[in-house]
Scaffold this motif. Structure first.
Motif, PDB file in Angstrom:
ATOM      1  N   LEU A  96      72.554  36.427 -12.989  1.00 25.85           N
ATOM      2  CA  LEU A  96      72.077  35.395 -13.894  1.00 25.85           C
ATOM      3  C   LEU A  96      70.641  35.040 -13.552  1.00 25.85           C
ATOM      4  O   LEU A  96      70.254  35.031 -12.383  1.00 25.85           O
ATOM      5  N   GLN A  97      69.876  34.749 -14.583  1.00 25.30           N
ATOM      6  CA  GLN A  97      68.487  34.358 -14.387  1.00 25.30           C
ATOM      7  C   GLN A  97      68.329  32.864 -14.666  1.00 25.30           C
ATOM      8  O   GLN A  97      68.702  32.372 -15.729  1.00 25.30           O
ATOM      9  N   VAL A  98      67.794  32.156 -13.676  1.00 25.36           N
ATOM     10  CA  VAL A  98      67.474  30.746 -13.838  1.00 25.36           C
ATOM     11  C   VAL A  98      65.984  30.637 -14.158  1.00 25.36           C
ATOM     12  O   VAL A  98      65.135  31.142 -13.420  1.00 25.36           O
ATOM     13  N   GLU A  99      65.667  30.003 -15.259  1.00 28.48           N
ATOM     14  CA  GLU A  99      64.280  29.764 -15.653  1.00 28.48           C
ATOM     15  C   GLU A  99      64.067  28.268 -15.765  1.00 28.48           C
ATOM     16  O   GLU A  99      64.845  27.571 -16.428  1.00 28.48           O
ATOM     17  N   SER A 100      63.038  27.760 -15.127  1.00 28.83           N
ATOM     18  CA  SER A 100      62.809  26.317 -15.098  1.00 28.83           C
ATOM     19  C   SER A 100      61.328  26.011 -15.289  1.00 28.83           C
ATOM     20  O   SER A 100      60.467  26.675 -14.704  1.00 28.83           O
ATOM     21  N   ARG A 101      61.052  25.025 -16.130  1.00 25.95           N
ATOM     22  CA  ARG A 101      59.683  24.538 -16.347  1.00 25.95           C
ATOM     23  C   ARG A 101      59.667  23.050 -16.006  1.00 25.95           C
ATOM     24  O   ARG A 101      60.373  22.257 -16.630  1.00 25.95           O
ATOM     25  N   ASN A 102      58.876  22.677 -15.009  1.00 29.17           N
ATOM     26  CA  ASN A 102      58.779  21.284 -14.579  1.00 29.17           C
ATOM     27  C   ASN A 102      57.344  20.795 -14.730  1.00 29.17           C
ATOM     28  O   ASN A 102      56.398  21.523 -14.406  1.00 29.17           O
ATOM     29  N   ARG A 103      57.186  19.572 -15.201  1.00 29.10           N
ATOM     30  CA  ARG A 103      55.860  18.953 -15.286  1.00 29.10           C
ATOM     31  C   ARG A 103      55.965  17.536 -14.735  1.00 29.10           C
ATOM     32  O   ARG A 103      56.749  16.724 -15.217  1.00 29.10           O
ATOM     33  N   LEU A 104      55.145  17.241 -13.709  1.00 22.99           N
ATOM     34  CA  LEU A 104      55.158  15.934 -13.055  1.00 22.99           C
ATOM     35  C   LEU A 104      53.824  15.227 -13.268  1.00 22.99           C
ATOM     36  O   LEU A 104      52.756  15.853 -13.231  1.00 22.99           O
ATOM     37  N   ASN A 105      53.887  13.917 -13.469  1.00 22.85           N
ATOM     38  CA  ASN A 105      52.692  13.092 -13.666  1.00 22.85           C
ATOM     39  C   ASN A 105      52.344  12.393 -12.355  1.00 22.85           C
ATOM     40  O   ASN A 105      53.195  11.738 -11.754  1.00 22.85           O
ATOM     41  N   TYR A 106      51.079  12.514 -11.938  1.00 21.75           N
ATOM     42  CA  TYR A 106      50.629  11.942 -10.670  1.00 21.75           C
ATOM     43  C   TYR A 106      49.477  10.965 -10.882  1.00 21.75           C
ATOM     44  O   TYR A 106      48.607  11.186 -11.741  1.00 21.75           O
ATOM     45  N   LEU A 107      49.467   9.902 -10.109  1.00 19.87           N
ATOM     46  CA  LEU A 107      48.285   9.089  -9.904  1.00 19.87           C
ATOM     47  C   LEU A 107      47.673   9.562  -8.593  1.00 19.87           C
ATOM     48  O   LEU A 107      48.330   9.533  -7.551  1.00 19.87           O
ATOM     49  N   GLU A 108      46.423  10.006  -8.642  1.00 21.08           N
ATOM     50  CA  GLU A 108      45.822  10.700  -7.501  1.00 21.08           C
ATOM     51  C   GLU A 108      44.471  10.082  -7.146  1.00 21.08           C
ATOM     52  O   GLU A 108      43.685   9.734  -8.036  1.00 21.08           O
ATOM     53  N   ILE A 109      44.211   9.974  -5.842  1.00 19.47           N
ATOM     54  CA  ILE A 109      42.950   9.415  -5.346  1.00 19.47           C
ATOM     55  C   ILE A 109      42.290  10.432  -4.413  1.00 19.47           C
ATOM     56  O   ILE A 109      42.686  10.561  -3.260  1.00 19.47           O
ATOM     57  N   PRO A 110      41.302  11.194  -4.898  1.00 21.04           N
ATOM     58  CA  PRO A 110      40.519  12.054  -4.016  1.00 21.04           C
ATOM     59  C   PRO A 110      39.351  11.263  -3.400  1.00 21.04           C
ATOM     60  O   PRO A 110      38.785  10.356  -4.032  1.00 21.04           O
ATOM     61  N   LEU A 111      38.987  11.616  -2.171  1.00 22.48           N
ATOM     62  CA  LEU A 111      37.828  11.048  -1.471  1.00 22.48           C
ATOM     63  C   LEU A 111      36.929  12.214  -1.099  1.00 22.48           C
ATOM     64  O   LEU A 111      37.176  12.922  -0.122  1.00 22.48           O
ATOM     65  N   LEU A 112      35.855  12.416  -1.858  1.00 22.02           N
ATOM     66  CA  LEU A 112      35.101  13.662  -1.815  1.00 22.02           C
ATOM     67  C   LEU A 112      33.690  13.469  -1.265  1.00 22.02           C
ATOM     68  O   LEU A 112      33.011  12.486  -1.593  1.00 22.02           O
ATOM     69  N   ALA A 113      33.258  14.419  -0.449  1.00 27.27           N
ATOM     70  CA  ALA A 113      31.855  14.543  -0.061  1.00 27.27           C
ATOM     71  C   ALA A 113      31.189  15.492  -1.049  1.00 27.27           C
ATOM     72  O   ALA A 113      31.744  16.531  -1.411  1.00 27.27           O
ATOM     73  N   LYS A 114      29.969  15.147  -1.484  1.00 27.86           N
ATOM     74  CA  LYS A 114      29.329  15.871  -2.578  1.00 27.86           C
ATOM     75  C   LYS A 114      27.896  16.244  -2.218  1.00 27.86           C
ATOM     76  O   LYS A 114      27.162  15.439  -1.642  1.00 27.86           O
ATOM     77  N   VAL A 115      27.516  17.461  -2.553  1.00 28.96           N
ATOM     78  CA  VAL A 115      26.151  17.954  -2.367  1.00 28.96           C
ATOM     79  C   VAL A 115      25.601  18.332  -3.732  1.00 28.96           C
ATOM     80  O   VAL A 115      26.197  19.161  -4.433  1.00 28.96           O
ATOM     81  N   THR A 116      24.476  17.734  -4.133  1.00 30.46           N
ATOM     82  CA  THR A 116      23.866  17.979  -5.438  1.00 30.46           C
ATOM     83  C   THR A 116      22.499  18.627  -5.250  1.00 30.46           C
ATOM     84  O   THR A 116      21.662  18.134  -4.493  1.00 30.46           O
ATOM     85  N   LEU A 117      22.280  19.730  -5.945  1.00 31.97           N
ATOM     86  CA  LEU A 117      21.036  20.486  -5.841  1.00 31.97           C
ATOM     87  C   LEU A 117      20.436  20.670  -7.232  1.00 31.97           C
ATOM     88  O   LEU A 117      21.086  20.429  -8.238  1.00 31.97           O
ATOM     89  N   GLY A 118      19.184  21.120  -7.256  1.00 28.61           N
ATOM     90  CA  GLY A 118      18.510  21.361  -8.517  1.00 28.61           C
ATOM     91  C   GLY A 118      17.451  20.321  -8.811  1.00 28.61           C
ATOM     92  O   GLY A 118      17.457  19.213  -8.267  1.00 28.61           O
ATOM     93  N   LYS A 119      16.535  20.687  -9.699  1.00 31.86           N
ATOM     94  CA  LYS A 119      15.449  19.795 -10.085  1.00 31.86           C
ATOM     95  C   LYS A 119      15.414  19.656 -11.600  1.00 31.86           C
ATOM     96  O   LYS A 119      15.913  20.506 -12.334  1.00 31.86           O
ATOM     97  N   GLY A 120      14.820  18.570 -12.050  1.00 29.54           N
ATOM     98  CA  GLY A 120      14.684  18.355 -13.475  1.00 29.54           C
ATOM     99  C   GLY A 120      15.995  17.959 -14.132  1.00 29.54           C
ATOM    100  O   GLY A 120      16.843  17.282 -13.543  1.00 29.54           O
ATOM    101  N   ALA A 121      16.186  18.430 -15.359  1.00 26.89           N
ATOM    102  CA  ALA A 121      17.340  18.010 -16.157  1.00 26.89           C
ATOM    103  C   ALA A 121      18.624  18.734 -15.778  1.00 26.89           C
ATOM    104  O   ALA A 121      19.714  18.292 -16.138  1.00 26.89           O
ATOM    105  N   LEU A 122      18.521  19.867 -15.056  1.00 28.15           N
ATOM    106  CA  LEU A 122      19.702  20.662 -14.729  1.00 28.15           C
ATOM    107  C   LEU A 122      20.035  20.536 -13.244  1.00 28.15           C
ATOM    108  O   LEU A 122      19.186  20.764 -12.383  1.00 28.15           O
TER     109      LEU A 122
END
Length: 261
Positions: A96-122
């Protein structure tokens, strides 16, 4: 409970940035492609979901390249998998084949370090950091099939609470033993930004990897009467150790205001 979680999340964000920093708000919306790493599963696919949230970019004084970006996000995670097995105590003497589709809703809090490069508008940027999420609920759909037909089909909501006494519906109750509502993980991402009006339009791709399990064992117990095969009793109890793997693509708009003192 959901309102309390939102209040807690925004209070947490209010503690991490000083009043003297220039703040940029980043509302965003996108799509998630989620799966769970499931041991000994033959075929696992990604499930498409919805993602949206609000980030706060906090530049580090005297160093405009580096910044800190906490966020509060709503994100859907899930998986679609198939597994073939030959159960016992059933009149169907076939794999027998069991097929399952699950979708869970999360409230998530990431704490990220960010590096931004480039000059001008881009601009282009990279980010990484830890995250913590809590599952709010979800939905599932499962099928039990043999080589020729669907024997049993079920669908319902996923609820993180105790199953009521004498409940006869098809909702799944993830409570309490073996299940874990918290999803602690890490995230990495990259994106580009283009100056549009007074703000910056952002296009971003991100990958999240859960470090904690949703559940340790995948248990499915089905007992129903089929018109051709009579009563079918099926029980699958397999090691699962399900951990989330999620890709997110999103569009956002960064709105800057205030000054750095």
């Amino acid at each position: 409970m959901n309102k309390q979680l939102l209040v807690f999340a925004f209070c947490l964000l209010s503690l991490v940035f000083p009043s003297s920093a220039q703040v940029s708000l980043i509302p965003k919306v996108g799509m998630s492609f989620g799966t769970y790493q499931v041991n000994k599963v033959e075929d696992s696919e990604y499930v498409v979901g919805f993602a949206a949230g609000l980030g706060i970019q906090l530049p580090i004084p005297q160093n405009p390249i580096f910044s800190f970006q906490p966020e509060v996000n709503y994100i859907q995670k899930g998986t679609h998998y198939r597994k073939t097995d030959t159960p016992t105590n059933t009149p169907v003497d076939l794999p027998l084949q069991v097929e399952s589709r699950n979708r869970l809703n999360y409230l998530e809090i990431p704490l990220l370090a960010k590096v931004t490069l480039g000059k001008g508008a881009l601009k282009y940027y990279f980010m990484a950091g830890p995250s913590i999420g809590i599952a709010l609920g979800g939905n599932y759909r499962s099928q039990l099939t043999n080589t020729s037909q669907t024997l049993i089909e079920q669908e319902g909501k996923i609820r993180f609470k105790q199953k009521p006494a004498h409940y006869t519906g098809q909702d799944a109750f993830f409570y309490p033993a073996g299940y874990n509502r918290l999803d602690v993980g890490i995230q990495i991402g990259t994106g580009i930004g283009l100056q549009v009006g007074n703000g910056m339009l952002l296009a971003e791709a991100r990958y999240g990897r859960g470090l904690t399990y949703l559940l340790k064992h995948h248990i499915m117990y089905i007992r129903e009467t089929h018109p051709d095969f009579g009563e079918i009793k099926v029980e699958f109890d397999r090691p699962a150790d399900m951990k989330s793997r999620t890709f997110v693509i999103s569009l956002g708009y960064m709105i800057a205001f205030g000054k750095i003192n």
